[in-house]
Design a protein around this motif. Sequence first.
Motif, PDB file in Angstrom:
ATOM      1  N   MET A   1       0.844  -1.170   0.000  1.00  0.00           N
ATOM      2  CA  MET A   1       0.000   0.000   0.000  1.00  0.00           C
ATOM      3  C   MET A   1       0.896   1.243   0.000  1.00  0.00           C
ATOM      4  O   MET A   1       1.942   1.263   0.626  1.00  0.00           O
ATOM      5  CB  MET A   1      -0.872   0.050   1.243  1.00  0.00           C
ATOM      6  N   SER A   2       0.429   2.247  -0.651  1.00  0.00           N
ATOM      7  CA  SER A   2       1.134   3.518  -0.632  1.00  0.00           C
ATOM      8  C   SER A   2       0.853   4.225   0.689  1.00  0.00           C
ATOM      9  O   SER A   2      -0.249   4.156   1.225  1.00  0.00           O
ATOM     10  CB  SER A   2       0.641   4.385  -1.798  1.00  0.00           C
ATOM     11  N   ARG A   3       1.848   4.891   1.224  1.00  0.00           N
ATOM     12  CA  ARG A   3       1.652   5.651   2.471  1.00  0.00           C
ATOM     13  C   ARG A   3       0.616   6.760   2.242  1.00  0.00           C
ATOM     14  O   ARG A   3      -0.088   7.168   3.170  1.00  0.00           O
ATOM     15  CB  ARG A   3       2.993   6.222   2.934  1.00  0.00           C
ATOM     16  N   THR A   4       0.490   7.239   1.018  1.00  0.00           N
ATOM     17  CA  THR A   4      -0.506   8.258   0.676  1.00  0.00           C
ATOM     18  C   THR A   4      -1.920   7.736   0.883  1.00  0.00           C
ATOM     19  O   THR A   4      -2.845   8.514   1.112  1.00  0.00           O
ATOM     20  CB  THR A   4      -0.320   8.704  -0.792  1.00  0.00           C
ATOM     21  N   ALA A   5      -2.096   6.434   0.820  1.00  0.00           N
ATOM     22  CA  ALA A   5      -3.420   5.837   1.011  1.00  0.00           C
ATOM     23  C   ALA A   5      -3.989   6.185   2.386  1.00  0.00           C
ATOM     24  O   ALA A   5      -5.207   6.318   2.538  1.00  0.00           O
ATOM     25  CB  ALA A   5      -3.359   4.329   0.826  1.00  0.00           C
ATOM     26  N   VAL A   6      -3.125   6.352   3.379  1.00  0.00           N
ATOM     27  CA  VAL A   6      -3.591   6.730   4.718  1.00  0.00           C
ATOM     28  C   VAL A   6      -4.330   8.065   4.653  1.00  0.00           C
ATOM     29  O   VAL A   6      -5.409   8.222   5.237  1.00  0.00           O
ATOM     30  CB  VAL A   6      -2.404   6.799   5.709  1.00  0.00           C
ATOM     31  N   TRP A   7      -3.772   9.007   3.926  1.00  0.00           N
ATOM     32  CA  TRP A   7      -4.421  10.330   3.787  1.00  0.00           C
ATOM     33  C   TRP A   7      -5.707  10.222   2.978  1.00  0.00           C
ATOM     34  O   TRP A   7      -6.700  10.877   3.277  1.00  0.00           O
ATOM     35  CB  TRP A   7      -3.463  11.330   3.148  1.00  0.00           C
ATOM     36  N   TYR A   8      -5.688   9.379   1.942  1.00  0.00           N
ATOM     37  CA  TYR A   8      -6.890   9.167   1.138  1.00  0.00           C
ATOM     38  C   TYR A   8      -8.010   8.577   1.987  1.00  0.00           C
ATOM     39  O   TYR A   8      -9.150   9.040   1.954  1.00  0.00           O
ATOM     40  CB  TYR A   8      -6.571   8.261  -0.055  1.00  0.00           C
ATOM     41  N   TRP A   9      -7.716   7.515   2.753  1.00  0.00           N
ATOM     42  CA  TRP A   9      -8.731   6.883   3.591  1.00  0.00           C
ATOM     43  C   TRP A   9      -9.264   7.856   4.630  1.00  0.00           C
ATOM     44  O   TRP A   9     -10.458   7.861   4.924  1.00  0.00           O
ATOM     45  CB  TRP A   9      -8.174   5.635   4.257  1.00  0.00           C
ATOM     46  N   ALA A  10      -8.384   8.691   5.182  1.00  0.00           N
ATOM     47  CA  ALA A  10      -8.819   9.687   6.166  1.00  0.00           C
ATOM     48  C   ALA A  10      -9.733  10.724   5.513  1.00  0.00           C
ATOM     49  O   ALA A  10     -10.770  11.083   6.070  1.00  0.00           O
ATOM     50  CB  ALA A  10      -7.609  10.364   6.809  1.00  0.00           C
ATOM     51  N   ALA A  11      -9.359  11.182   4.326  1.00  0.00           N
ATOM     52  CA  ALA A  11     -10.186  12.175   3.622  1.00  0.00           C
ATOM     53  C   ALA A  11     -11.540  11.605   3.247  1.00  0.00           C
ATOM     54  O   ALA A  11     -12.577  12.269   3.407  1.00  0.00           O
ATOM     55  CB  ALA A  11      -9.451  12.670   2.368  1.00  0.00           C
ATOM     56  N   ARG A  12     -11.553  10.367   2.763  1.00  0.00           N
ATOM     57  CA  ARG A  12     -12.817   9.736   2.392  1.00  0.00           C
ATOM     58  C   ARG A  12     -13.717   9.557   3.605  1.00  0.00           C
ATOM     59  O   ARG A  12     -14.919   9.822   3.553  1.00  0.00           O
ATOM     60  CB  ARG A  12     -12.539   8.387   1.722  1.00  0.00           C
ATOM     61  N   ALA A  13     -13.146   9.144   4.724  1.00  0.00           N
ATOM     62  CA  ALA A  13     -13.924   8.991   5.955  1.00  0.00           C
ATOM     63  C   ALA A  13     -14.427  10.346   6.444  1.00  0.00           C
ATOM     64  O   ALA A  13     -15.584  10.486   6.864  1.00  0.00           O
ATOM     65  CB  ALA A  13     -13.085   8.310   7.039  1.00  0.00           C
ATOM     66  N   ALA A  14     -13.582  11.349   6.379  1.00  0.00           N
ATOM     67  CA  ALA A  14     -13.969  12.696   6.828  1.00  0.00           C
ATOM     68  C   ALA A  14     -15.124  13.245   5.995  1.00  0.00           C
ATOM     69  O   ALA A  14     -16.046  13.857   6.548  1.00  0.00           O
ATOM     70  CB  ALA A  14     -12.770  13.640   6.766  1.00  0.00           C
ATOM     71  N   LEU A  15     -15.090  13.012   4.697  1.00  0.00           N
ATOM     72  CA  LEU A  15     -16.190  13.474   3.845  1.00  0.00           C
ATOM     73  C   LEU A  15     -17.506  12.810   4.242  1.00  0.00           C
ATOM     74  O   LEU A  15     -18.552  13.462   4.295  1.00  0.00           O
ATOM     75  CB  LEU A  15     -15.887  13.203   2.373  1.00  0.00           C
ATOM     76  N   GLY A  16     -17.473  11.530   4.537  1.00  0.00           N
ATOM     77  CA  GLY A  16     -18.679  10.825   4.978  1.00  0.00           C
ATOM     78  C   GLY A  16     -19.208  11.379   6.290  1.00  0.00           C
ATOM     79  O   GLY A  16     -20.415  11.595   6.453  1.00  0.00           O
ATOM     80  N   TRP A  17     -18.312  11.620   7.234  1.00  0.00           N
ATOM     81  CA  TRP A  17     -18.729  12.168   8.527  1.00  0.00           C
ATOM     82  C   TRP A  17     -19.235  13.602   8.388  1.00  0.00           C
ATOM     83  O   TRP A  17     -20.153  14.011   9.110  1.00  0.00           O
ATOM     84  CB  TRP A  17     -17.593  12.096   9.542  1.00  0.00           C
TER      85      TRP A  17
END
Length: 154
Positions: A1-17
């Motif tokens: 996995m790319s370390r950038t994926a952590v930021w992507y997953w956080a952004a996607r979760a934040a948008l949902g919340w």
Amino acid sequence: MSRTAVWYWAARAALGWLVVIAAQVFWLVVDDENALPVTTHAAVLVVTAVVAVAHVTVMPQWRYRVHRWEATSAAVFTQSGWFKQEWRIAPVSRIQTVDSERGPLEQLFRLANVTVTTASAAGPIKVGGLDRDTAQRLVADLTAAAQATAGDAT
């Protein structure tokens, strides 16, 4: 996995919340009939915000630590799951298709997903959170390996 994926997953979760929190704020503002007291609305909003912050903070790190993949000349291996770990192994000789996809948010983070479809009843193997170059290389390598393998992938 790319370390950038952590930021992507956080952004996607934040948008949902943010959608959930915006709906709660909207309900608080338009609740003229006081179906719930303002303090109850506020308490629910605070609890939602606390859970959201915990989810956005913990989930991406945890996901990065437990999700793994590897591709060799013989097979594709993936590990996934939060509490219950699942290992999937697909022999190259069973590969039918290899696909890559990127949604708009993934494109922003320069990430891609690879889906390896086999004749397995368990469904395709998905490798997500790859940087775009790694995904392109993986698709090319698996496609070449599958074409070089004798058999009909069934």
